[in-house]
Design a protein around this motif. Structure first.
Motif, PDB file in Angstrom:
ATOM      1  N   ALA A  35      28.805  21.045  41.088  1.00  0.00           N
ATOM      2  CA  ALA A  35      30.174  21.174  41.586  1.00  0.00           C
ATOM      3  C   ALA A  35      30.436  20.061  42.757  1.00  0.00           C
ATOM      4  N   LYS A  36      29.776  19.188  42.821  1.00  0.00           N
ATOM      5  CA  LYS A  36      30.066  17.991  43.928  1.00  0.00           C
ATOM      6  C   LYS A  36      31.443  17.635  44.036  1.00  0.00           C
ATOM      7  N   GLY A  37      32.103  17.932  45.300  1.00  0.00           N
ATOM      8  CA  GLY A  37      33.339  17.535  45.428  1.00  0.00           C
ATOM      9  C   GLY A  37      34.417  18.438  44.720  1.00  0.00           C
ATOM     10  N   LYS A  38      33.776  19.823  44.266  1.00  0.00           N
ATOM     11  CA  LYS A  38      34.815  20.557  43.626  1.00  0.00           C
ATOM     12  C   LYS A  38      34.801  21.938  44.397  1.00  0.00           C
ATOM     13  N   CYS A  39      35.859  22.837  44.024  1.00  0.00           N
ATOM     14  CA  CYS A  39      35.537  24.275  44.535  1.00  0.00           C
ATOM     15  C   CYS A  39      35.078  25.270  43.429  1.00  0.00           C
ATOM     16  N   VAL A  40      34.520  26.275  43.985  1.00  0.00           N
ATOM     17  CA  VAL A  40      33.796  27.393  43.031  1.00  0.00           C
ATOM     18  C   VAL A  40      34.270  28.650  43.280  1.00  0.00           C
ATOM     19  N   ARG A  41      34.211  29.621  42.146  1.00  0.00           N
ATOM     20  CA  ARG A  41      34.197  31.054  42.642  1.00  0.00           C
ATOM     21  C   ARG A  41      33.003  31.813  41.592  1.00  0.00           C
ATOM     22  N   TYR A  42      32.683  32.829  42.023  1.00  0.00           N
ATOM     23  CA  TYR A  42      31.615  33.525  41.695  1.00  0.00           C
ATOM     24  C   TYR A  42      31.623  34.889  41.565  1.00  0.00           C
ATOM     25  N   SER A  43      30.931  35.724  40.766  1.00  0.00           N
ATOM     26  CA  SER A  43      30.987  37.174  40.390  1.00  0.00           C
ATOM     27  C   SER A  43      29.823  37.547  39.980  1.00  0.00           C
ATOM     28  N   GLY A  44      29.774  39.150  40.357  1.00  0.00           N
ATOM     29  CA  GLY A  44      28.313  39.626  39.587  1.00  0.00           C
ATOM     30  C   GLY A  44      28.848  41.231  39.377  1.00  0.00           C
ATOM     31  N   LEU A  45      28.469  41.681  38.103  1.00  0.00           N
ATOM     32  CA  LEU A  45      28.579  42.996  37.632  1.00  0.00           C
ATOM     33  C   LEU A  45      27.270  43.902  37.464  1.00  0.00           C
ATOM     34  N   ILE A  46      27.170  44.738  37.769  1.00  0.00           N
ATOM     35  CA  ILE A  46      26.051  45.674  37.211  1.00  0.00           C
ATOM     36  C   ILE A  46      26.297  46.893  36.872  1.00  0.00           C
ATOM     37  N   TYR A  47      25.926  47.279  35.751  1.00  0.00           N
ATOM     38  CA  TYR A  47      26.351  48.546  34.838  1.00  0.00           C
ATOM     39  C   TYR A  47      25.444  49.660  35.469  1.00  0.00           C
ATOM     40  N   ASP A  48      26.120  51.051  35.413  1.00  0.00           N
ATOM     41  CA  ASP A  48      25.457  52.209  35.656  1.00  0.00           C
ATOM     42  C   ASP A  48      24.768  52.593  34.235  1.00  0.00           C
ATOM     43  N   THR A  49      23.498  53.175  34.529  1.00  0.00           N
ATOM     44  CA  THR A  49      22.756  53.684  33.314  1.00  0.00           C
ATOM     45  C   THR A  49      23.256  54.648  32.351  1.00  0.00           C
ATOM     46  N   ARG A  50      24.364  55.440  33.063  1.00  0.00           N
ATOM     47  CA  ARG A  50      24.934  56.570  32.208  1.00  0.00           C
ATOM     48  C   ARG A  50      25.933  56.118  31.303  1.00  0.00           C
ATOM     49  N   ILE A  51      26.180  56.431  30.168  1.00  0.00           N
ATOM     50  CA  ILE A  51      27.078  56.003  29.043  1.00  0.00           C
ATOM     51  C   ILE A  51      28.448  55.917  29.547  1.00  0.00           C
ATOM     52  N   GLN A  52      28.845  56.837  30.242  1.00  0.00           N
ATOM     53  CA  GLN A  52      30.097  56.721  30.659  1.00  0.00           C
ATOM     54  C   GLN A  52      30.150  56.198  32.298  1.00  0.00           C
ATOM     55  N   GLY A  53      29.067  55.834  32.786  1.00  0.00           N
ATOM     56  CA  GLY A  53      28.761  55.337  34.153  1.00  0.00           C
ATOM     57  C   GLY A  53      29.720  54.455  34.905  1.00  0.00           C
ATOM     58  N   GLU A  54      29.710  54.249  36.004  1.00  0.00           N
ATOM     59  CA  GLU A  54      30.587  53.190  36.717  1.00  0.00           C
ATOM     60  C   GLU A  54      30.151  51.706  36.549  1.00  0.00           C
ATOM     61  N   ILE A  55      30.970  50.800  36.782  1.00  0.00           N
ATOM     62  CA  ILE A  55      30.573  49.446  36.631  1.00  0.00           C
ATOM     63  C   ILE A  55      30.876  48.820  38.021  1.00  0.00           C
ATOM     64  N   ALA A  56      29.715  48.549  38.582  1.00  0.00           N
ATOM     65  CA  ALA A  56      30.012  47.694  40.163  1.00  0.00           C
ATOM     66  C   ALA A  56      30.216  46.177  39.894  1.00  0.00           C
ATOM     67  N   GLN A  57      31.202  45.846  40.565  1.00  0.00           N
ATOM     68  CA  GLN A  57      31.434  44.291  40.603  1.00  0.00           C
ATOM     69  C   GLN A  57      31.886  43.795  42.073  1.00  0.00           C
ATOM     70  N   GLY A  58      31.501  42.502  42.315  1.00  0.00           N
ATOM     71  CA  GLY A  58      31.907  41.892  43.304  1.00  0.00           C
ATOM     72  C   GLY A  58      31.604  40.610  43.315  1.00  0.00           C
ATOM     73  N   GLY A  59      32.317  39.619  44.277  1.00  0.00           N
ATOM     74  CA  GLY A  59      32.251  38.193  44.466  1.00  0.00           C
ATOM     75  C   GLY A  59      33.570  37.734  44.915  1.00  0.00           C
ATOM     76  N   ARG A  60      33.730  36.459  44.800  1.00  0.00           N
ATOM     77  CA  ARG A  60      34.805  35.946  45.436  1.00  0.00           C
ATOM     78  C   ARG A  60      35.730  35.368  44.286  1.00  0.00           C
ATOM     79  N   THR A  61      36.836  35.986  44.225  1.00  0.00           N
ATOM     80  CA  THR A  61      38.089  35.989  43.125  1.00  0.00           C
ATOM     81  C   THR A  61      38.903  34.611  43.264  1.00  0.00           C
ATOM     82  N   THR A  62      38.761  33.906  44.380  1.00  0.00           N
ATOM     83  CA  THR A  62      39.567  32.797  44.696  1.00  0.00           C
ATOM     84  C   THR A  62      38.526  31.676  44.850  1.00  0.00           C
ATOM     85  N   PHE A  63      38.857  30.389  44.561  1.00  0.00           N
ATOM     86  CA  PHE A  63      38.261  29.086  44.622  1.00  0.00           C
ATOM     87  C   PHE A  63      37.957  28.997  46.107  1.00  0.00           C
TER      88      PHE A  63
END
Length: 150
Positions: A118-146
């Motif tokens: 990514a030399k000379g370029k912009c980036v964005r990044y994210s992560g998700l982690i799922y709950d262990t339960r069948i209908q569990g929550e999904i956690a997410q985070g990161g930067r949505t803009t470059f």
């Protein structure tokens, strides 16, 4: 006398057991973003975001690192919940003008490293982690803009 000695031993055993730490969090704590990405990578400014559920629980963090020697970014998602249990865990990196690169599997401790030049370029990044339960929550985070252009 034997009864009180036995009681003392049981009490001591329970006290020691009360302070025993589960090995899974200790193992997870051994993982650092720098360790996962490898030598030469360092966290960038604004390179750590909490991965939270809609209700506000934090399941982990997603990290953005950069190697100035090779112009490569690295993203890692490290779990803080469900550590030691294989749950769907995702790390994503997108270089502006290119497609997304994603590591998306069931992991016990972390997802990644996801690396891209990514030399000379912009980036964005994210992560998700799922709950262990069948209908569990999904956690997410990161930067949505470059950002972190360079």
């Amino acid at each position: 006398m034997r009864k009180s000695a036995k009681t003392a031993l049981v009490s001591a055993g329970l006290a020691v057991g009360a302070f025993t730490v589960s090995p899974a969090p200790a193992i997870a704590a051994a993982y650092s973003p720098e360790g996962v990405c490898g030598a030469g990578y360092a966290r960038v400014s604004d390179g750590s975001r909490a991965i939270k559920t809609p209700s506000g629980s934090t399941f982990g963090h997603v990290y953005l690192l950069y190697s100035s020697s090779n112009g490569t970014n690295c993203v890692v998602t490290i779990k803080e919940s469900y550590v030691g249990t294989a749950t769907r865990t995702i790390a994503t990196l997108e270089v502006q003008g290119s497609g997304k690169l994603t590591d998306d599997k069931s992991y016990k401790y972390y997802a990644g490293p996801v690396k891209a030049s990514a030399k000379g370029k912009c980036v964005r990044y994210s992560g998700l982690i799922y709950d262990t339960r069948i209908q569990g929550e999904i956690a997410q985070g990161g930067r949505t803009t470059f950002g972190n252009c360079g």
